[in-house]
Design a protein around this motif. Structure first.
Motif, PDB file in Angstrom:
ATOM      1  N   UNK A  41      31.067  60.021 -47.205  1.00 25.02           N
ATOM      2  CA  UNK A  41      29.839  60.218 -47.516  1.00 25.02           C
ATOM      3  C   UNK A  41      30.306  59.378 -48.852  1.00 25.02           C
ATOM      4  N   UNK A  42      30.935  60.539 -49.621  1.00 21.91           N
ATOM      5  CA  UNK A  42      31.455  59.942 -50.995  1.00 21.91           C
ATOM      6  C   UNK A  42      31.478  57.864 -51.310  1.00 21.91           C
ATOM      7  N   UNK A  43      32.666  57.435 -50.262  1.00 18.99           N
ATOM      8  CA  UNK A  43      32.668  56.028 -49.878  1.00 18.99           C
ATOM      9  C   UNK A  43      31.437  55.711 -49.887  1.00 18.99           C
ATOM     10  N   UNK A  47      29.685  52.412 -52.841  1.00 17.75           N
ATOM     11  CA  UNK A  47      28.528  51.641 -51.798  1.00 17.75           C
ATOM     12  C   UNK A  47      27.080  50.967 -51.770  1.00 17.75           C
ATOM     13  N   UNK A  48      27.154  51.864 -51.670  1.00 18.16           N
ATOM     14  CA  UNK A  48      25.445  52.549 -51.517  1.00 18.16           C
ATOM     15  C   UNK A  48      24.342  52.663 -53.247  1.00 18.16           C
ATOM     16  N   UNK A  49      25.202  53.305 -53.183  1.00 14.39           N
ATOM     17  CA  UNK A  49      24.258  53.962 -54.862  1.00 14.39           C
ATOM     18  C   UNK A  49      25.049  54.509 -55.438  1.00 14.39           C
TER      19      UNK A  49
END
Length: 76
Positions: A41-43, A47-49
């Motif tokens: 989730x953190x990765x 990457x996205x936000x």
């Protein structure tokens, strides 16, 4: 969340609450499984936000009363 030794179980309501946050704990039964799901989730969030992840990290650090690690220190 219910614990029986190292085995974890989530209620359907908890699972739904986690899914609203983008966390998928489906099949997670141990603390290691939870750690892996949180890492994914953190990765993805990084990457996205990345700005949102930094805000989350800052709030967690503030709540615990600890400074952010150097690479996450805010620059204004």
């Amino acid at each position: 969340m219910r614990r029986a030794g190292d085995v974890l179980r989530f209620t359907p309501g908890e699972i739904e609450d986690f899914r609203k946050l983008g966390l998928d704990f489906d099949g997670a039964r141990t603390p290691d499984d939870i750690e892996q799901a949180l890492s994914r989730w953190a990765d993805t969030l990084n990457d996205e936000r990345p700005n949102l992840l930094e805000k989350i990290a800052a709030e967690l650090a503030k709540a615990k009363g600890i400074p952010l690690p150097a690479r996450l220190t805010r620059v204004r």
